[in-house]
Design an enzyme around this catalytic site. Structure first.
Site, PDB file in Angstrom:
ATOM      1  N   SER A 189       0.898  -1.186   0.233  1.00 21.85           N
ATOM      2  CA  SER A 189       0.151   0.037   0.167  1.00 21.85           C
ATOM      3  C   SER A 189       0.954   1.258   0.207  1.00 21.85           C
ATOM      4  O   SER A 189       2.214   1.168   0.240  1.00 21.85           O
ATOM      5  CB  SER A 189      -0.974   0.068   1.203  1.00 21.85           C
ATOM      6  OG  SER A 189      -0.134  -0.074   2.343  1.00 21.85           O
ATOM      7  N   LEU A 190       0.163   2.391  -0.275  1.00 25.64           N
ATOM      8  CA  LEU A 190       1.101   3.807  -0.190  1.00 25.64           C
ATOM      9  C   LEU A 190       1.270   4.481   1.031  1.00 25.64           C
ATOM     10  O   LEU A 190       0.132   4.592   1.873  1.00 25.64           O
ATOM     11  CB  LEU A 190       0.420   4.310  -1.224  1.00 25.64           C
ATOM     12  CG  LEU A 190       0.581   3.975  -2.559  1.00 25.64           C
ATOM     13  CD1 LEU A 190      -0.010   5.241  -3.562  1.00 25.64           C
ATOM     14  CD2 LEU A 190       1.898   3.731  -3.195  1.00 25.64           C
ATOM     15  N   LYS A 226      -6.102   9.922  -7.326  1.00 30.25           N
ATOM     16  CA  LYS A 226      -5.995   8.738  -7.063  1.00 30.25           C
ATOM     17  C   LYS A 226      -7.716   8.262  -6.883  1.00 30.25           C
ATOM     18  O   LYS A 226      -8.369   8.968  -6.064  1.00 30.25           O
ATOM     19  CB  LYS A 226      -5.602   8.591  -5.438  1.00 30.25           C
ATOM     20  CG  LYS A 226      -5.392   7.225  -5.055  1.00 30.25           C
ATOM     21  CD  LYS A 226      -4.481   7.246  -3.538  1.00 30.25           C
ATOM     22  CE  LYS A 226      -4.392   5.827  -2.922  1.00 30.25           C
ATOM     23  NZ  LYS A 226      -5.629   5.317  -2.284  1.00 30.25           N
ATOM     24  N   ARG A 241      -6.953  -7.009  -4.623  1.00 25.77           N
ATOM     25  CA  ARG A 241      -5.751  -6.756  -3.803  1.00 25.77           C
ATOM     26  C   ARG A 241      -5.581  -7.541  -2.602  1.00 25.77           C
ATOM     27  O   ARG A 241      -4.555  -7.926  -2.177  1.00 25.77           O
ATOM     28  CB  ARG A 241      -5.573  -5.342  -3.507  1.00 25.77           C
ATOM     29  CG  ARG A 241      -4.303  -4.906  -2.630  1.00 25.77           C
ATOM     30  CD  ARG A 241      -4.302  -3.574  -2.207  1.00 25.77           C
ATOM     31  NE  ARG A 241      -3.242  -3.273  -1.388  1.00 25.77           N
ATOM     32  CZ  ARG A 241      -2.915  -3.561  -0.116  1.00 25.77           C
ATOM     33  NH1 ARG A 241      -4.009  -4.155   0.497  1.00 25.77           N
ATOM     34  NH2 ARG A 241      -1.664  -3.532   0.341  1.00 25.77           N
ATOM     35  N   GLU A 260      -7.684   0.574 -10.434  1.00 26.63           N
ATOM     36  CA  GLU A 260      -8.680   0.600  -9.773  1.00 26.63           C
ATOM     37  C   GLU A 260     -10.140   0.327 -10.234  1.00 26.63           C
ATOM     38  O   GLU A 260     -10.158   0.980 -11.523  1.00 26.63           O
ATOM     39  CB  GLU A 260      -8.689   2.177  -8.955  1.00 26.63           C
ATOM     40  CG  GLU A 260      -9.298   2.331  -7.902  1.00 26.63           C
ATOM     41  CD  GLU A 260      -8.395   1.955  -6.690  1.00 26.63           C
ATOM     42  OE1 GLU A 260      -7.299   1.258  -6.832  1.00 26.63           O
ATOM     43  OE2 GLU A 260      -8.957   1.792  -5.399  1.00 26.63           O
ATOM     44  N   LYS A 282      -3.610  12.512   0.592  1.00 27.33           N
ATOM     45  CA  LYS A 282      -5.068  12.950   1.017  1.00 27.33           C
ATOM     46  C   LYS A 282      -5.452  14.268   1.540  1.00 27.33           C
ATOM     47  O   LYS A 282      -4.672  14.713   2.415  1.00 27.33           O
ATOM     48  CB  LYS A 282      -5.424  11.824   2.368  1.00 27.33           C
ATOM     49  CG  LYS A 282      -4.936  10.296   1.987  1.00 27.33           C
ATOM     50  CD  LYS A 282      -6.181   9.547   1.727  1.00 27.33           C
ATOM     51  CE  LYS A 282      -5.780   8.209   1.672  1.00 27.33           C
ATOM     52  NZ  LYS A 282      -7.088   7.427   1.293  1.00 27.33           N
ATOM     53  N   CYS A 341     -41.717   3.120  18.850  1.00 29.43           N
ATOM     54  CA  CYS A 341     -41.980   3.347  17.612  1.00 29.43           C
ATOM     55  C   CYS A 341     -42.266   4.714  17.208  1.00 29.43           C
ATOM     56  O   CYS A 341     -43.411   4.891  17.348  1.00 29.43           O
ATOM     57  CB  CYS A 341     -42.216   2.141  16.789  1.00 29.43           C
ATOM     58  SG  CYS A 341     -42.505   2.298  15.206  1.00 29.43           S
ATOM     59  N   CYS A 354     -38.566  -2.134  15.360  1.00 28.38           N
ATOM     60  CA  CYS A 354     -39.960  -2.022  16.047  1.00 28.38           C
ATOM     61  C   CYS A 354     -40.609  -3.342  16.046  1.00 28.38           C
ATOM     62  O   CYS A 354     -40.231  -4.162  14.916  1.00 28.38           O
ATOM     63  CB  CYS A 354     -40.749  -1.072  14.850  1.00 28.38           C
ATOM     64  SG  CYS A 354     -42.563  -1.107  15.243  1.00 28.38           S
ATOM     65  N   CYS A 381     -46.804  -2.729  12.200  1.00 29.01           N
ATOM     66  CA  CYS A 381     -46.464  -1.344  12.294  1.00 29.01           C
ATOM     67  C   CYS A 381     -46.813  -0.549  11.022  1.00 29.01           C
ATOM     68  O   CYS A 381     -46.311  -1.129   9.843  1.00 29.01           O
ATOM     69  CB  CYS A 381     -44.974  -0.997  12.521  1.00 29.01           C
ATOM     70  SG  CYS A 381     -44.345   0.493  12.478  1.00 29.01           S
TER      71      CYS A 381
HETATM   72 ZN   LIG Z   1     -43.716   0.815  14.802  1.00 33.73          ZN
END
Ligand SMILES: [Zn+2]
Length: 646
Positions: free
Chosen positions: A79-80, A103, A124, A158, A293, A382, A402, A407
């Protein structure tokens, strides 16, 4: 124009023309023009040896593997080393030139070619061992399957999915199956067992590195054009030195913000390969490269509320609502907190000062809680039905669920899935009209949608519902009664069972609903593309007596249709199959499928035969010769599948 570029251009033009013609009924060029361009492409392909994965001169069949094989990389993928400091870039270069590129944020894949053909594709993995994803790599949108170079070489790059495709694909998935960001979607797509799914995801591959023992390059900036000459695409790159590296970085960062695919930084590599090698590597990182980055733009704001969004399966997802802020050019005031674990980790309280940012520059996220008052209490009822809730931990994270199976919020979610275009396709039943029906007690299960005529007066009294819209809706529900079995299965909203899984399920069980209802996990595992979660989910669904009753009621209301297109094209026709198959496990399976659509089978080609199915139409087998003599249509397995709309 160079030949590689022309090959790609022709491939794209011809694909566009066929799509317009076959799928949109639109002609963008005459048959003559089409044939001329196709001839030109074929000639160029033969001349250069380059053939793209989406070339109209060949069709790649679908392939289903039972598991991804682990394979050791011939050369370890390091990796880099990362930095957020622009100064480090200058220090890396010293007096050398560097290759600077964007990248991309996807899944790193290593493609190996031998004798001009793609022979291996590995993820990878941990850098030493990857997973074999050749079946899916063949369906990437922009790689060559054949190249002019006959020497063995490996290209790393990539695999990515664009923002636009990410939004589109997520929109088609049920909420629980949606991906958080384009990278997760790319990774999930590349690692599918069924290559049809990968093919539908429009995965692009951008090469960034070449490994080729038998060819000498002095500079990385010579390798990249060579890679392109073989038919690959690369991410944009620029040659820099220490004097302009920072300026170029700023410019690339701006470019990356509106790039064709998700990006997560820049990469700088020493251009001179000999010098780069002399630097060596640490145990983790090569010393000739550095990933830069950037900091995501994050902004402080105040948490005003936490809303709970009910989902189809009873999951209730917390959403942070905060004072609106400008982020990456848009105003943002909400961010999903995803689950209870994340919410608890942030120790939130209403009024807390939080930082929000856009992950990958598109998806708002709460990054940090600065005041951590930890005063927020998870609701114990809920928000939709007032019924009880419980915290579950099915995987790594805790979620709120819930417990009330009727419901209304859950019901609404499943109803809106049920009537959706990909499911029963009932027009005129928007989320808000469903909500009215549910609240008025007219609809309490999907089956009730077909009984709305009993409530004519009530419905007509709703604001916005006139005589005409009522009648149109009734007509639409009548029309929707004719439905294919796989659309019904999809409409049920069984966990993990999307469009293509529903189709595979019906195909495997030859559209026999009783067989599907009674199938055990073991036999469900034989369905192409089915893993243990999917098999378990289907089995659990039909073991539940409420679900079973619902399906029985629906079957008594609906008229299950053979797939219109598939049935009429196959029904009554006589097929002969020869050679090996790719999509169906064996000839027996394919024959059963043809019979389930009303087609007939014969052992040998005669003047009565309608279609000869072979994956090698150019072979000199006696069946092929006979078919040509008798002018019988010769089609591949893939052609057959598209004929049946699969
Ligand atoms: Zn509910």
């Amino acid at each position: 124009m160079n030949k590689t570029r022309r090959i790609k251009e022709l491939t794209n033009i011809l694909n566009e023309a066929s799509q317009a013609y076959y799928q949109e009924n639109r002609e963008i060029m005459s048959d003559k023009e089409f044939d001329e361009l196709l001839d030109e492409l074929q000639t160029l392909e033969e001349e250069t040896g380059i053939r793209m994965s989406n070339s109209p001169t060949q069709k790649v069949g679908s392939e289903v593997v039972s598991a991804l094989k682990k394979v050791r990389h011939e050369e370890k993928l390091l990796s880099l080393n990362k930095t957020k400091n622009l100064n480090d870039l200058r220090s890396l270069l010293k007096d050398q030139d560097g290759v600077f590129s964007i990248k991309l944020d996807g899944l790193t894949i290593s493609l190996t070619y031998e004798n001009g053909k793609l022979v291996q594709a590995l993820t990878r993995g941990d850098g030493e061992t990857g997973e074999d994803v050749l079946h899916n790599a063949k369906r990437f949108s922009n790689i060559p399957l054949e190249v002019s170079c006959k020497e063995k070489f490996t290209v790393r790059g990539e695999a990515v999915i664009s923002y636009a495709d990410f939004l589109k694909i997520n929109g088609l998935l049920p909420p629980e199956e949606q991906y958080k960001n384009p990278r997760n979607l790319a990774s999930g797509s590349v690692r599918q067992l069924n290559s049809e799914i990968a093919a539908s995801r429009n995965i692009h591959f951008y090469a960034f590195q070449l490994s080729m023992p038998n060819k000498h390059f002095n500079r990385k900036s010579e390798q990249l054009p060579w890679i392109e000459s073989q038919g690959f695409e690369t991410a944009d790159y620029f040659i820099v030195d220490r004097d302009n590296v920072e300026e170029t970085a700023q410019w690339l960062i701006d470019k990356a913000r509106n790039y064709k695919a998700a990006t997560d930084g820049l990469v700088l590599t020493i251009d001179n390969i000999g010098y780069a090698k002399s630097l060596g590597a640490t145990s983790k990182f090569p010393k000739d490269s550095l990933a830069f980055k950037w900091e995501d733009e994050s902004i402080k704001t105040r948490l005003m509320a936490i809303e709970w969004q009910p989902g189809r399966m009873g999951n209730i997802t917390p959403v942070a609502v905060f004072e609106p802020v400008e982020l990456e050019g848009t105003t943002v005031s909400r961010a999903s907190l995803h689950n209870v674990s994340i919410l608890e980790g942030l120790k939130l309280g209403i009024g807390d000062t939080i930082s929000v940012f856009k992950a990958n520059m598109i998806i708002p996220q709460v990054e940090k809680n600065h005041t951590r008052s930890n005063t927020y209490q998870i609701p114990f009822y809920c928000p939709s039905c007032g019924g009880g809730v419980t915290v579950k931990k099915p995987h790594e994270s805790k979620i709120l669920v819930c417990t009330n199976t009727s419901c209304p919020a859950q019901l609404l979610q499943s109803l809106s899935h049920f009537v959706g275009r990909e499911a029963l396709n009932i027009e005129g039943l928007s989320y808000s009209s469903l909500e009215k029906f549910v609240n008025a007690g007219i609809v309490s299960s999907p089956a009730d949608i077909f009984k709305i005529e009993q409530h004519k007066d009530k419905i007509m009294s709703f604001p916005g519902f006139g005589e005409r819209s009522y009648h149109r809706l009734v007509q639409n529900t009548k029309k929707a009664r004719k439905v294919s079995l796989h659309s019904l299965i999809y409409a049920l909203g069984i966990d993990y069972i999307g469009r293509s899984a529903s189709k595979e399920l019906c195909r495997y069980f030859q559209n026999d609903i009783d067989a599907i209802i009674n199938a055990d996990v073991e036999s469900l595992l034989n369905v192409p593309g089915f893993g243990s979660k999917m098999a378990q989910s289907v089995s659990d669904y039909f073991r539940n007596s409420r679900n079973k009753a619902l399906v029985e009621e629906l079957l008594s209301i609906l008229e299950i249709q053979e797939d219109k297109t598939s049935a009429s094209r196959v029904s009554g026709k006589i097929f002969v199959i020869t050679g090996s198959l790719e999509h169906f496990q064996n000839r027996d399976e394919m024959e059963r499928f043809i019979e389930s659509l009303g087609g007939r089978l014969a052992k040998s080609v005669t003047s009565k035969t309608d279609f000869l199915i072979t994956n090698d139409p150019s072979s000199g087998s006696s069946k092929n010769r006979k078919a040509r003599e008798l002018k019988v249509s010769v089609i591949t397995e893939r052609d057959f599948l598209s004929m049946t709309g699969s």
